[in-house]
Motif scaffolding. Structure first.
Motif: not given
Length: 82
Positions: A24-47
């Protein structure tokens, strides 16, 4: 169960063409909440010390139903060489 699409914007737009089945929507929202930190962990630019990561959730009809943004902001506080 409905399929939700998680588009990512991290300086460039990445459209989710496959989607993810969520209970449902709540499960999709939780997925977004989990995904954002994972993406940022590897995508913050070094410069750079500023970056925003946004997830747009679309429903099966293609309408955006939720957006979430995680922001990284760093600031050097001294001029030490280390």
């Amino acid at each position: 169960m409905p399929r939700y699409f998680f588009d990512i914007h991290d300086g460039r737009f990445q459209r989710d063409e496959e989607g993810t089945v969520c209970a449902d929507f709540d499960a999709a929202r939780r997925e977004a909440m989990i995904t954002l930190p994972e993406i940022s962990r590897w995508a913050i630019p070094c410069d750079g010390d500023k970056q925003a990561f946004t997830v747009l959730i679309r429903d099966e009809a293609g309408g955006v139903i939720y957006t979430a943004t995680l922001t990284f902001a760093g600031l050097r506080l001294n001029n030490a060489a280390n």
